[in-house]
Motif scaffolding. Structure first.
Motif, PDB file in Angstrom:
ATOM      1  N   ALA A  19      18.754  37.413  20.395  1.00  0.00           N
ATOM      2  CA  ALA A  19      19.583  36.278  20.778  1.00  0.00           C
ATOM      3  C   ALA A  19      20.025  35.463  19.558  1.00  0.00           C
ATOM      4  O   ALA A  19      20.562  34.381  19.707  1.00  0.00           O
ATOM      5  N   THR A  20      19.823  35.988  18.387  1.00  0.00           N
ATOM      6  CA  THR A  20      20.170  35.248  17.180  1.00  0.00           C
ATOM      7  C   THR A  20      21.671  35.010  17.074  1.00  0.00           C
ATOM      8  O   THR A  20      22.480  35.824  17.510  1.00  0.00           O
ATOM      9  N   ASP A  21      22.024  33.887  16.499  1.00  0.00           N
ATOM     10  CA  ASP A  21      23.431  33.569  16.257  1.00  0.00           C
ATOM     11  C   ASP A  21      24.071  34.546  15.275  1.00  0.00           C
ATOM     12  O   ASP A  21      25.293  34.654  15.225  1.00  0.00           O
ATOM     13  N   LEU A  22      23.252  35.245  14.512  1.00  0.00           N
ATOM     14  CA  LEU A  22      23.797  36.204  13.550  1.00  0.00           C
ATOM     15  C   LEU A  22      24.615  37.297  14.226  1.00  0.00           C
ATOM     16  O   LEU A  22      25.523  37.858  13.614  1.00  0.00           O
ATOM     17  N   LEU A  23      24.315  37.597  15.472  1.00  0.00           N
ATOM     18  CA  LEU A  23      25.048  38.649  16.167  1.00  0.00           C
ATOM     19  C   LEU A  23      26.480  38.234  16.498  1.00  0.00           C
ATOM     20  O   LEU A  23      27.291  39.067  16.894  1.00  0.00           O
ATOM     21  N   GLU A  27      30.496  37.514   9.045  1.00  0.00           N
ATOM     22  CA  GLU A  27      30.030  37.857   7.697  1.00  0.00           C
ATOM     23  C   GLU A  27      28.730  38.651   7.747  1.00  0.00           C
ATOM     24  O   GLU A  27      28.549  39.614   7.001  1.00  0.00           O
ATOM     25  N   PHE A  28      27.825  38.249   8.632  1.00  0.00           N
ATOM     26  CA  PHE A  28      26.571  38.981   8.771  1.00  0.00           C
ATOM     27  C   PHE A  28      26.831  40.408   9.251  1.00  0.00           C
ATOM     28  O   PHE A  28      26.281  41.362   8.716  1.00  0.00           O
ATOM     29  N   LEU A  29      27.678  40.548  10.272  1.00  0.00           N
ATOM     30  CA  LEU A  29      27.951  41.874  10.824  1.00  0.00           C
ATOM     31  C   LEU A  29      28.613  42.773   9.784  1.00  0.00           C
ATOM     32  O   LEU A  29      28.262  43.959   9.657  1.00  0.00           O
ATOM     33  N   VAL A  30      29.551  42.224   9.020  1.00  0.00           N
ATOM     34  CA  VAL A  30      30.199  43.009   7.962  1.00  0.00           C
ATOM     35  C   VAL A  30      29.166  43.405   6.903  1.00  0.00           C
ATOM     36  O   VAL A  30      29.153  44.548   6.431  1.00  0.00           O
ATOM     37  N   ALA A  31      28.296  42.476   6.542  1.00  0.00           N
ATOM     38  CA  ALA A  31      27.254  42.780   5.552  1.00  0.00           C
ATOM     39  C   ALA A  31      26.311  43.861   6.074  1.00  0.00           C
ATOM     40  O   ALA A  31      25.903  44.759   5.324  1.00  0.00           O
ATOM     41  N   ARG A  32      25.971  43.805   7.355  1.00  0.00           N
ATOM     42  CA  ARG A  32      25.079  44.833   7.936  1.00  0.00           C
ATOM     43  C   ARG A  32      25.753  46.193   7.924  1.00  0.00           C
ATOM     44  O   ARG A  32      25.150  47.197   7.550  1.00  0.00           O
ATOM     45  N   VAL A  33      27.031  46.225   8.315  1.00  0.00           N
ATOM     46  CA  VAL A  33      27.768  47.490   8.299  1.00  0.00           C
ATOM     47  C   VAL A  33      27.848  48.023   6.868  1.00  0.00           C
ATOM     48  O   VAL A  33      27.680  49.214   6.627  1.00  0.00           O
ATOM     49  N   GLU A 133      28.548  60.292  11.117  1.00  0.00           N
ATOM     50  CA  GLU A 133      27.270  60.439  11.818  1.00  0.00           C
ATOM     51  C   GLU A 133      26.479  59.139  11.889  1.00  0.00           C
ATOM     52  O   GLU A 133      25.444  59.092  12.529  1.00  0.00           O
ATOM     53  N   THR A 134      26.959  58.098  11.214  1.00  0.00           N
ATOM     54  CA  THR A 134      26.211  56.836  11.223  1.00  0.00           C
ATOM     55  C   THR A 134      27.085  55.718  11.792  1.00  0.00           C
ATOM     56  O   THR A 134      27.161  55.562  13.000  1.00  0.00           O
ATOM     57  N   ILE A 135      27.742  54.978  10.927  1.00  0.00           N
ATOM     58  CA  ILE A 135      28.404  53.754  11.375  1.00  0.00           C
ATOM     59  C   ILE A 135      29.579  53.985  12.308  1.00  0.00           C
ATOM     60  O   ILE A 135      29.923  53.108  13.084  1.00  0.00           O
TER      61      ILE A 135
END
Length: 156
Positions: A19-23, A27-33, A133-135
């Motif tokens: 439930a984090t606001d990061l989702l 910027e967080f999502l782009v950094a994770r990708v 096969e990943t992202i």
């Protein structure tokens, strides 16, 4: 990817943090990708003796334009000294050559050699297969095209 390549599990957010606001944070999502993509690319490039940064430079210099070292640094947001080190490494491998820029004799352009072009083509196939096969594994072709267009719009 090959059978010896590790499987990168994208997983889901654990219940305690789902439930984090990061989702909802772009910027967080782009950094994770980016982190997942870099890990995937690193594994795909290992058999080719390349790192992600050297692959990026090789990709630029094996294209239709022969960029200067400054062009590469600016495009990849790298310090010029980092580009010099990567180009030195690629030149030692016989993948690139430096030449005087005909527009500015104080600058060097970088070109991919035949060996570099061949190495890049092989490495690119591995990177694409790993990415697929990943992202990108859960995206349709249309979604992949849309994502690419959106990222280009944001990046440039």
């Amino acid at each position: 990817m090959t059978d010896s390549s590790p499987v990168i599990d994208l997983g889901v957010a654990p219940d305690r943090i789902d439930a984090t606001d990061l989702l909802d944070d772009i910027e967080f999502l782009v950094a994770r990708v980016r982190a997942i993509g870099s890990l995937s690319a690193r594994h795909a490039l290992e058999p080719h003796g390349l790192r992600v940064r050297s692959y990026a430079v090789l990709s630029l210099v094996c294209g239709a334009v022969s960029p200067t070292q400054r062009d590469v640094a600016e495009f990849l947001f790298l310090d010029p000294s980092q580009v010099v080190a990567v180009v030195d490494e690629l030149q030692t491998l016989g993948y690139v050559e430096r030449a005087q820029d005909p527009r500015d004799r104080r600058a060097n352009i970088i070109r991919g050699t035949e060996t570099g072009q061949a190495a890049y083509a092989k490495a690119k196939k591995s990177v694409i297969a790993a990415r697929d096969e990943t992202i990108l594994k859960n995206l349709s072709q249309e979604e992949r095209q849309s994502l690419t267009q959106l990222l280009l719009k944001v990046a440039f």
